[in-house]
Design an enzyme around this catalytic site. Sequence first.
Site: not given
Ligand code: GLV
Length: 343
Positions: A245, A274, A292
């Site tokens: 994250r 983000e 991501h």
């Molecule tokens: C992606 O970042 C997730 O948490 O699945």
Amino acid sequence: MPESLVLITRRIPPAGLALLDDAGARTRVLEPDPDRIVDRAALIGAVQHAAVLLTQLTERIDREVMEASAGLRGIATMAVGYNNIDMDAANAMGIPVSNTPGVLTETTADLTFALLLGIARRIREADAYMRAGKYRIWGPELLLGTDVGTGPDGSRKTLGIIGYGRIGRAVARRARGFDMDIIAYRSGRTGSADDGTPYVSLDDLLTRSDFVSIHAPLNHDTRHLIGARELKLMRDSAFLINVGRGEIVDERALVAALRSATIAGAALDVYEYEPAMADGLADCHNVLLAPHIGSASVATRDRMAAIAARNALAHLRGERAPEVVNPAVYDSAAYRARLESMS
Ligand code: GLV
């Protein structure tokens, strides 16, 4: 009459929708355009009529959203991380929350390794070089990078993994294939993990690693775990990889470290603000950036959608969701009161 709508904030892969349709669930996709964010006022308006909210990591699901629906029986997120959901509010209000763990572990570890190799061997620059038509003659000093596996002198690289859960361990398995030495940091852990990987302190990990890879969940303890001080502890030859994250890293401090070559480079799949990036990040030559896409394989995203749909159906029926993250909520008075008020 109790609500029966599964409100899906944004489009999910067809496997998930098919499962809901086959079960006869009433669904509504709030924002069908995959390129648009969900309007918060629209979400709060629509959730009033929902029994289940099927959300994604892009929506902030806080108390205000939860309070907007008296008939909310559960929240299913199509992600493993659920830091976008106010768990204190969900627990207090007796709302079960579910996620999609496990299925994305290997896919996310693959991306981690792709980024690690990509930044070490300068794949982004190599690709740009070719596309720009610059390749006229081979040269012994063209686009020199860093070894990931054993070096020509037999030296091994050390991979430091922050957060040694499912994904961290899957990254470690790949790294063993490259003969890397692996050390891990997990809050409160000492000794070794069950696969023999030694746990070390965060400072120790940062000073010893050639590659530092972040796989910890985002919470109060991990926000800005990596800031200016921690980046200074890293070797100037080391790389930082973040597929966890964005908020775990102080991104402004990272830009400063990249600019001043405090570290050799970074490869990022997630960002502090983000989808925005900190000023100057995209101008750094020693950074590799992805939007991501950790779990973004066709098969994995289909499975994630199906798991989220199964969780949503369980919430809808008042059954225990297969992947509930706050199981204690089912024993709470708040949950029982919520179900009773709906029957
Ligand atoms: C992606 O970042 C997730 O948490 O699945």
